[in-house]
Design an enzyme around this catalytic site. Structure first.
Site, PDB file in Angstrom:
ATOM      1  N   PRO A 354      -5.902 -15.628  33.888  1.00  7.55           N
ATOM      2  CA  PRO A 354      -6.568 -16.720  33.164  1.00  7.55           C
ATOM      3  C   PRO A 354      -6.277 -16.651  31.669  1.00  7.55           C
ATOM      4  O   PRO A 354      -5.819 -15.617  31.160  1.00  7.55           O
ATOM      5  CB  PRO A 354      -8.052 -16.479  33.453  1.00  7.55           C
ATOM      6  N   GLY A 356      -6.620 -16.124  27.715  1.00 11.61           N
ATOM      7  CA  GLY A 356      -7.421 -15.276  26.840  1.00 11.61           C
ATOM      8  C   GLY A 356      -7.571 -13.835  27.260  1.00 11.61           C
ATOM      9  O   GLY A 356      -8.374 -13.107  26.684  1.00 11.61           O
ATOM     10  N   VAL A 357      -6.805 -13.377  28.273  1.00 13.48           N
ATOM     11  CA  VAL A 357      -6.966 -11.992  28.721  1.00 13.48           C
ATOM     12  C   VAL A 357      -5.910 -11.063  28.126  1.00 13.48           C
ATOM     13  O   VAL A 357      -5.875  -9.877  28.453  1.00 13.48           O
ATOM     14  CB  VAL A 357      -6.935 -11.907  30.266  1.00 13.48           C
ATOM     15  N   GLY A 358      -5.010 -11.586  27.271  1.00  9.13           N
ATOM     16  CA  GLY A 358      -4.070 -10.722  26.567  1.00  9.13           C
ATOM     17  C   GLY A 358      -2.665 -10.701  27.121  1.00  9.13           C
ATOM     18  O   GLY A 358      -1.899  -9.781  26.827  1.00  9.13           O
ATOM     19  N   SER A 676     -11.410 -20.804  51.408  1.00  9.64           N
ATOM     20  CA  SER A 676     -12.250 -19.613  51.254  1.00  9.64           C
ATOM     21  C   SER A 676     -13.740 -19.914  51.197  1.00  9.64           C
ATOM     22  O   SER A 676     -14.545 -18.992  51.176  1.00  9.64           O
ATOM     23  CB  SER A 676     -11.835 -18.841  49.993  1.00  9.64           C
ATOM     24  N   LYS A 719     -13.097 -13.312  41.833  1.00  8.42           N
ATOM     25  CA  LYS A 719     -14.326 -13.846  42.424  1.00  8.42           C
ATOM     26  C   LYS A 719     -15.487 -12.868  42.277  1.00  8.42           C
ATOM     27  O   LYS A 719     -16.609 -13.264  41.937  1.00  8.42           O
ATOM     28  CB  LYS A 719     -14.078 -14.174  43.904  1.00  8.42           C
TER      29      LYS A 719
END
Length: 799
Positions: A354, A356-358, A676, A719
């Site tokens: 996702p 913004g996680v670097g 799912s 999740k």
């Protein structure tokens, strides 16, 4: 004395008194006036039109002052008349008289106002000298006119003669005609003549410079041709040591220093030879020169030396980023293998996760840890295949593709090359850029990457390619197969807390001009910001919220209102306003007909609620919430499973025939799809039909079959982290997903209980607040689903 004479309009010229002119007339009224005048006194009045475009001007379209002239000669040819006329005097039109064939007017002569003074004589002498200067600068004028001007003339005659040959607009000529004061007329003509001399002087300088350049170029071309002829006679043509220009020698030196492969050097020599034989004014010379600059400027043999100290590389990676252990471990493995083997092809990594996680920022850290140069190219929105492979040299303005440009900018042949947003590459009529990437990102092929502009192979096997993406679905399968996928999951609240303390605080202090002496944010305040003002997988929004606090504190300190500000959890709302999110997203109480599901999104994971309402009807299943086809089929499969087990669950058969079932997933503006949610949809429908509440602290994910089997799903890490973030205490997963718990952070494993199921019957005793009614339900509830303890000591922990 007033007199009545024919008037002939003139479009854009003026006949001055004391001057001779030859005019051509073709308009009917003009021809009639000429014929009438020529048969009489041969006297006419020429008047300028205000608008030259009018073919039949009225009296209002003519100026009031014109020129009285005599027709000296007249020749008729093909419906036109060529007439030689001589200007006599200025006249003013007093009135027009009616005449059906041409204009007739009463005119009065305007006498010149002349003063006999030394200043007038000086002006005449000045005008004569300036006109001679203009002629010397290249002004075009008839020789007879020039001789008339140079002869002895009265001031009025001199003014009219010079005015007749000046390059003036019609309005300026009319202005001079209307000036009866001779001295004023001479002064105005002197001003206009000076302006024309400046223009002539500038034109002469431009022509002189152009001629000099032309002569110089012609001379160089001639000498170059002679030199070639001499070389041909001496048999030395092609010897690069005898090349006459420094540019050719410079290119040859660069070629030798570049360390090109043999075939590339041969290509460069051919192009240099072609350039040496070209005239410098040949347009193609520029294209060849530009191509050679690219060819000799590439780092064919220049490479950075890799970092040998593995512990130092690990230290650098940990300094810049918290977590991301998989990516760091892969880089360290690469260094270890390269250190032992001495040579290894560059890996093709793909960081998926996702925003913004670097993913992007760790690319710079990898380059720093390896001791290599870093190049970043954003592929988002690229639709032209030539952006990757370059344009053919036949096109004007052609350039190499982004990959070759990046290699040249890096100056080494083994940089860390980041291809950002590879999942957002488009395709249209100009080609498919993702297909062009196949060669560059294939370790078996990229040792001879072919760029359309270079037309020679370049070795990319030593380049470490790092690509980033938010999702894999949009990456073509052939390209995805060449990538080594490393998944970046969202951060937990504890990880965000550590990142803010160790990285963001220092960065924001420097950018806002603050220090530890000015501001302190307590741990409780930071946790309050994370839980109540952000709801994201990464830390970008957290950084923005903290930046808001730092800016407001900086304002207080700059205004002198505070020396040091301590931000506690009670004062956070003072800086950021009301809280945006509650501490938990789960419901306040157990609900009938509502279950909690788990979803994977591009921004990480999220929880979603499945709501079911029952209404009297005909057994219709209504699905809303912008559900995709797969999710709709999951709902239909869930209902079919419940109907097939209705007796077990104690549901009368007539219920399905007389009841409409409405399944809704809130946030209807957001598209949702995937299988799912099968367990959650089945539980919600069953809860509504049996009027049994579902525990609000339980979330579930898994695909369900018509026979009630729970099938494996993906995105477990994202999740489960979303469930933990929302306050969920128990998560139900398919049994095949037990292996995925090894990737979860340890704080999530400590605080969340996991239940693994293989059948829908095993979900009921865990998810429902009380046993589901029916004669056969006791058997179902007696099953003991697999449960995982809170601590999970045997599983690998992810920091």
């Amino acid at each position: 004395m007033d007199r009545t004479i024919p008037v002939i309009p003139i479009r854009d010229g003026i006949i001055f008194p004391n001057t001779d002119s030859v005019l051509t007339f073709g308009r009917p009224k003009s021809l009639a006036a000429l014929e009438s005048s020529f048969q009489g006194e041969r006297i006419v009045c020429f008047v300028l039109q205000k608008n030259a475009r009018l073919n039949d001007p009225s009296t209002e379209d003519l100026y009031e002052v014109g020129t009285l002239a005599r027709i000296e000669r007249m020749i008729r040819t093909n419906g036109e008349i060529n007439a030689q006329v001589k200007g006599l005097a200025r006249v003013k039109i007093l009135s027009y008289e009616d005449h059906h064939s041409y204009l007739l007017a009463k005119v009065a002569e305007l006498p010149d106002v002349l003063e006999d003074s030394a200043e007038v004589k000086a002006l005449c002498n000045h005008l004569t000298a300036e006109f001679r200067k203009a002629m010397n600068l290249g002004k075009s004028a008839d020789f007879l006119v020039f001789m008339n001007i140079m002869s002895d003339n009265s001031p009025s005659e001199l003014a009219d003669l010079i005015a007749s040959v000046l390059d003036l607009k019609p309005t300026e000529r009319q202005m001079l005609l209307e000036m009866t004061n001779v001295r004023g007329r001479l002064e105005k003509i002197a001003e206009l003549l000076a302006r024309e001399i400046k223009v002539l002087d500038l034109e002469r300088k431009i022509a002189s410079k152009t001629q000099e350049r032309f002569e110089k170029g012609a001379r160089e071309a001639m000498l170059r041709e002679r030199l070639k002829t001499i070389k041909t006679e001496l048999g030395k043509i092609g010897d690069e040591e005898d090349d006459e220009t420094g540019e050719i020698k410079e290119l040859l030196e660069k070629m030798k220093k570049a360390g090109m492969p043999e075939e590339v050097e041969e290509k460069a020599r051919k192009e240099i030879k072609k350039l040496a034989q070209m005239n410098q004014f040949n347009p193609e010379a520029g294209y060849v020169r530009n191509y050679l600059e690219w060819l000799v400027g590439l780092p064919w043999s220049t490479e950075s030396k890799d970092q040998d100290d593995i512990k130092e590389a690990e230290k650098i990676l940990d300094e810049d980023h918290f977590g991301l252990s998989k990516a760091k471990e892969r880089i360290v493995e690469y260094l270890a293998v390269r250190k032992l083997s001495g040579k290894m092809k560059g890996p093709i990594l793909c960081f998926v996760g996702p925003p913004g996680v670097g993913k992007t920022s760790i690319g710079k850290s990898i380059a720093r840890a390896l001791g290599r140069k870093f190049v970043r190219v954003s592929l988002g929105g690229i639709r032209d295949e030539a952006e990757i492979r370059g344009h053919r040299r036949t096109y004007v303005g052609a350039l190499p593709g982004r990959i070759i440009q990046g290699i040249k900018d890096a100056g080494t042949k083994n940089p860390v090359f980041m291809l950002d947003e590879i999942d957002k590459v488009g395709a249209d009529f100009r080609g498919d850029p993702s297909s062009a990437l196949l060669e560059a990102l294939d370790p078996e092929q990229n040792n001879s990457f072919s760029d359309h502009y270079l037309e020679v192979a370049f070795d990319l096997s030593n380049v470490m390619f790092v690509t980033t993406a938010n999702m894999l679905d949009t990456i073509p399968p052939a390209l995805r197969d060449r990538l080594e996928i490393i998944t970046f999951a969202g951060y937990t609240q504890d990880e965000k807390f550590t990142i803010a303390k160790n990285f963001l605080f220092k960065k924001l202090m420097e950018s806002n001009g603050l220090s530890d002496k000015n501001i302190e944010i307590t741990d409780n305040a930071l946790k309050f910001v994370i839980s109540h003002y952000t709801r994201e997988a990464g830390v970008r929004n957290l950084e923005r919220k903290l930046a808001n606090i730092y800016r407001k504190v900086a304002k207080l300190i700059a205004e002198g209102k505070e020396e040091k500000v301590i931000v506690i959890d009670e004062t956070v709302s003072k800086y950021l306003g009301p809280i945006k999110f509650s501490a938990t997203l789960i419901e306040k109480k157990d609900e009938i007909g509502q279950s909690t599901g788990l979803a994977w999104t591009e921004a990480g994971g999220d929880i979603l609620f499945i709501e079911v309402a029952l209404m009297p009807g005909k057994g219709t299943l209504l699905l809303t919430g912008q559900l995709g086809d797969v999710m709709k089929e999951s709902a239909q499969a869930a209902l079919s499973y419940i109907r097939s087990r209705a007796h077990t669950f104690g549901i009368p058969d007539k219920t399905f025939q007389k009841t409409d079932i409405h399944v809704h997933v809130p946030e209807g503006a957001v598209p949702k799809d995937g299988p799912s949610a099968g367990l959650a949809i089945t539980s919600a429908i069953l809860s509504a039909l049996t009027k049994t509440p579902i525990k609000r602290t339980v979330a579930m994910t898994g695909e369900v079959t018509l026979r009630g089997r729970a099938l494996e799903i993906g995105g477990v890490k994202e999740k489960v982290i979303a469930a933990h973030r929302a306050g969920i205490k128990t998560v139900i997963l398919p049994k095949e997903n037990k292996k995925d718990l090894e990737e979860l952070p340890k704080e999530v494993l400590k605080e969340v209980q996991f239940v693994f199921v293989s059948h829908m019957d095993e979900v009921l005793p865990v998810a429902f607040a009380r046993p589901v009614g029916g004669s056969g339900s006791k058997e179902a509830l007696s099953k003991n689903p697999q449960s995982v303890s809170l601590h999970m000591p045997k599983l690998q922990q992810i920091d």
